[in-house]
Scaffold this active site. Structure first.
Site, PDB file in Angstrom:
ATOM      1  N   LYS A  96      -3.367 -58.559  -5.186  1.00  0.00           N
ATOM      2  CA  LYS A  96      -4.212 -57.547  -5.814  1.00  0.00           C
ATOM      3  C   LYS A  96      -5.665 -57.773  -5.408  1.00  0.00           C
ATOM      4  CE  LYS A  96      -3.867 -60.081 -10.198  1.00  0.00           C
ATOM      5  NZ  LYS A  96      -2.810 -61.020  -9.791  1.00  0.00           N
ATOM      6  N   ASP A 119     -10.147 -59.613  -8.778  1.00  0.00           N
ATOM      7  CA  ASP A 119      -8.895 -59.160  -8.159  1.00  0.00           C
ATOM      8  C   ASP A 119      -8.262 -58.005  -8.944  1.00  0.00           C
ATOM      9  OD1 ASP A 119      -7.972 -60.674 -10.301  1.00  0.00           O
ATOM     10  OD2 ASP A 119      -6.488 -61.806  -9.143  1.00  0.00           O
ATOM     11  N   ARG A 120      -8.816 -57.698 -10.109  1.00  0.00           N
ATOM     12  CA  ARG A 120      -8.326 -56.557 -10.892  1.00  0.00           C
ATOM     13  C   ARG A 120      -9.423 -55.506 -11.042  1.00  0.00           C
ATOM     14  NH1 ARG A 120      -5.363 -60.787 -13.355  1.00  0.00           N
ATOM     15  NH2 ARG A 120      -3.260 -60.181 -13.996  1.00  0.00           N
ATOM     16  N   GLU A 180       0.591 -53.231 -10.098  1.00  0.00           N
ATOM     17  CA  GLU A 180       1.222 -53.665 -11.344  1.00  0.00           C
ATOM     18  C   GLU A 180       0.399 -53.139 -12.509  1.00  0.00           C
ATOM     19  OE1 GLU A 180       1.379 -57.927 -11.554  1.00  0.00           O
ATOM     20  OE2 GLU A 180      -0.786 -58.149 -11.572  1.00  0.00           O
ATOM     21  N   ASP A 197     -12.391 -57.876 -13.253  1.00  0.00           N
ATOM     22  CA  ASP A 197     -12.281 -59.098 -14.042  1.00  0.00           C
ATOM     23  C   ASP A 197     -13.114 -60.173 -13.334  1.00  0.00           C
ATOM     24  OD1 ASP A 197     -10.596 -59.524 -11.870  1.00  0.00           O
ATOM     25  OD2 ASP A 197      -9.040 -60.534 -13.033  1.00  0.00           O
ATOM     26  N   ASP A 236     -12.736 -62.784 -11.462  1.00  0.00           N
ATOM     27  CA  ASP A 236     -12.515 -63.189 -10.067  1.00  0.00           C
ATOM     28  C   ASP A 236     -12.316 -61.985  -9.151  1.00  0.00           C
ATOM     29  OD1 ASP A 236      -9.929 -62.669 -11.111  1.00  0.00           O
ATOM     30  OD2 ASP A 236      -8.992 -64.006  -9.650  1.00  0.00           O
ATOM     31  N   SER A 282      -9.210 -66.611 -13.312  1.00  0.00           N
ATOM     32  CA  SER A 282      -9.207 -65.152 -13.417  1.00  0.00           C
ATOM     33  C   SER A 282      -9.905 -64.698 -14.699  1.00  0.00           C
ATOM     34  CB  SER A 282      -7.776 -64.637 -13.326  1.00  0.00           C
ATOM     35  OG  SER A 282      -7.755 -63.240 -13.245  1.00  0.00           O
ATOM     36  N   THR A 330       8.082 -59.127 -11.759  1.00  0.00           N
ATOM     37  CA  THR A 330       6.697 -59.053 -12.215  1.00  0.00           C
ATOM     38  C   THR A 330       5.807 -60.038 -11.460  1.00  0.00           C
ATOM     39  OG1 THR A 330       7.637 -58.621 -14.372  1.00  0.00           O
ATOM     40  CG2 THR A 330       5.282 -59.019 -14.286  1.00  0.00           C
ATOM     41  N   ARG A 336      -2.828 -73.408 -14.367  1.00  0.00           N
ATOM     42  CA  ARG A 336      -3.856 -72.794 -15.208  1.00  0.00           C
ATOM     43  C   ARG A 336      -3.841 -73.511 -16.547  1.00  0.00           C
ATOM     44  NH1 ARG A 336      -4.729 -66.366 -15.366  1.00  0.00           N
ATOM     45  NH2 ARG A 336      -4.575 -66.675 -13.121  1.00  0.00           N
TER      46      ARG A 336
END
Length: 610
Positions: free
Chosen positions: A436, A324-325, A422, A320, A322, A163, A398, A61
């Site tokens: 996620k 996934d959240r 998470e 978000d 992408d 993301s 994490t 990233r």
């Protein structure tokens, strides 16, 4: 230097630039580098060429732009060549099984880079080696890649996305054959293979030819159908959904989520959510928000609240970019909006998943095979529910890479993994995706909201009911921004050698007594008989957890993808406690940790922007 370019005065830098211009075939990045050399912009060149992006378990990233420290056509080719070579070493049947590649909608016109282009280049690299590629023709949510890996039995998956990072960034996320993100030592093996395959292979640039190859398939239609069929296993109240009068607003924050969340609601026979018009279509400029991250709370949701007021909606869902959240907000009776924290939504979804499972499983023994997971910095509410209800709870390090891989291990043993989460608003509600997934979570949240409405219960009321039944779990998380690695190191080293005593950790903080310390950087845990931590340790990242005598827990850790020192705090107390008093006590504890452990003034730390 070649091409009659002036020298920078730094031999090593000149060599790096020369090699770049020899390898790169993107005219925009070539022009940018040549211009920097002609301008004598040595500092800017050093930033571009001093160190290669580090390939970690989260993949890559970085900002899009020229040079080895940025995401661009050449570094994508180099990364994919290394990844392809590594997969060839690991899988004898790579040419039979193949890989999947997906992308979001990010783009960077200045350097000619973008997610779709990067995905095509990655496909060209694999096809040049005779590897079948399932390349999504359009934008997709990140969860579609791990789903495809598992569904089609592929060797690996790549998702090109950054993301919720700022608009100039992009990323390259990698999944293994088990459908979960890679963990060590794969990252080191891939990293080594990248360094050994820096020169582009002759066919790597030929995307047009690759896109016509019989080795290339577009899985979009099949996966679209199969994914929405798979998540319907978690739809338990179709009749309630059909007749629900609850109005819900959804925003995809200029990302990929809009069409997929609409389809998920349709699969659950929920009324379609109202879409925030200004944010529903993908836009790499993210024009209406400062940060395209719903985790940042109300600022990202301003347009959603305005639409909800106009339509009379009481709930807002936000993905978000992408998808996934998932973030959720609810209108209070006072007219104010409450944005639930990741931990609060984890408590609600965890309760709901178990509530639905229990209704369908009358066999008392079945609960013994049931598992829920969360990361070690997330709320321990699932542990409290598990203790009372009799199922298993486990915590991991994490990040969903740990939960995804642990979930796969448990599934392989015939266990049921019902839920994982998470605190960074990441939820895994279906074992079809071992990561996620904000799309399935949105539909499941929609059904939960509709069900609660039939009981005249709001999300806030249900959360209080959960806390009264299983104990209050009040959390407060935030971060400081710090770009100086030396400052970060000395901050954590001071905590390991407190009051000038080597190997001595603090025993109190601003009057709050500390009962245990766990340091996952060094592997020390004062609560274990042998003083060794149970969870895996990593010397490359900082992470210390303090347990306080009043039932509080605080973790301080560095971020793997951003220049942040994060803190996570939680105070646990019985369900009959005074919640106002608990909140005050947690606020005081957090103030003490900031003042005594972070020392923001001394360390010149920037607080989280409001």
């Amino acid at each position: 230097m070649e091409n009659s370019l002036p020298t920078t005065g730094d031999t090593k830098l000149d060599q790096a630039v020369q090699q770049w211009l020899q390898f790169d075939k993107n005219p925009k990045t070539v022009f940018l580098v040549q211009s920097l050399v002609k301008e004598g912009a040595v500092e800017a060149l050093q930033k571009c060429f001093s160190s290669r992006m580090e390939f970690g378990t989260a993949g890559l990233r970085a900002p899009m732009g020229p040079g080895i420290s940025c995401m661009n056509d050449l570094t994508i080719i180099q990364t994919t060549q290394g990844f392809c070579r590594y997969l060839e070493e690991c899988f004898g049947d790579l040419k039979e099984r193949g890989v999947v590649i997906g992308h979001d909608a990010r783009a960077h016109p200045a350097s000619g880079g973008g997610s779709k282009c990067f995905a095509s280049l990655a496909a060209a690299v694999f096809i040049s080696r005779g590897v079948p590629v399932h390349l999504f023709s359009g934008i997709i949510p990140t969860p579609f890649v791990p789903f495809t890996v598992s569904h089609l039995g592929l060797c690996a998956g790549i998702m090109v996305t950054a993301s919720h990072n700022p608009k100039q960034d992009n990323g390259y996320k990698v999944y293994w054959e088990n459908g979960a993100q890679i963990v060590s030592p794969h990252d080191k093996g891939i990293s080594k293979a990248i360094e050994e395959n820096l020169e582009p292979w002759p066919e790597s640039w030929k995307t047009e030819e690759a896109l016509k190859s019989p080795l290339l398939q577009d899985p979009l239609q099949e996966i679209n159908t199969e994914y929405f069929t798979a998540i319907q296993k978690h739809c338990h109240h179709r009749e309630i959904n059909k007749s629900s009068k609850v109005k819900i607003v959804h925003t995809s924050v200029h990302g990929v989520g809009h069409a997929f969340v609409q389809a998920a609601f349709k699969a659950f026979e929920l009324h379609p959510p109202y879409a925030v018009e200004e944010q529903k279509d993908p836009d790499p400029e993210f024009p209406t928000v400062k940060y395209p991250n719903p985790e940042e709370g109300e600022g990202v949701l301003t347009l959603s609240f305005a639409l909800a007021e106009r339509e009379g909606a009481t709930v807002v869902l936000a993905n978000d970019p992408d998808a996934d959240r998932l973030a959720v907000a609810e209108k209070r009776e006072s007219g104010q909006w409450r944005v639930f924290s990741g931990n609060e939504l984890g408590a609600l979804l965890g309760w709901w998943m178990f509530h639905c499972w229990k209704k369908q499983n009358s066999d008392a023994a079945a609960v013994k095979k049931l598992y829920m997971l969360c990361s070690t910095v997330s709320s321990k509410i699932l542990r409290a529910i598990a203790l009372k209800e009799g199922f298993h709870f486990e915590e991991t390090l994490t990040g969903f890479k740990w939960m995804g891989n642990r979930a796969r291990d448990l599934l392989n043993q015939g266990k049921t993994v019902l839920f994982a989460f998470e605190e960074a608003i990441g939820y895994m509600c279906s074992p079809s995706v071992l990561d996620k997934d904000g799309v399935s979570a949105a539909a499941i949240a929609g059904e939960m909201i509709s069900y609660l409405a039939t009981k005249s219960t709001s999300l806030s009321q249900q959360l209080t009911t959960i806390y009264k039944a299983y104990g209050y779990h009040i959390s407060k998380n935030s971060y400081f921004i710090c770009h100086e690695q030396d400052v970060i190191r000395s901050l954590f080293e001071r905590l390991r050698n407190y009051s000038g005593q080597k190997g001595s950790y603090p025993t109190e903080c601003g009057g709050f007594s500390i009962s245990a310390v766990r340091d996952l950087t060094t592997g020390y845990d004062s609560s274990q008989p042998d003083k060794k931590a149970v969870l895996p340790t990593s010397k490359s990242s900082q992470m210390i957890t303090f347990t306080f005598s009043n039932g509080g827990v605080a973790t301080m850790r560095t971020s793997g993808t951003e220049p942040k020192i994060k803190y996570y705090t939680e105070l646990c107390a019985p369900g009959n406690s005074d919640v106002t008093h608990l909140q005050k006590e947690l606020d005081s504890l957090v103030d003490a940790i900031i003042e005594n452990f972070f020392q923001p003034r001394k360390n010149k730390l920037q607080p989280k922007p409001e």
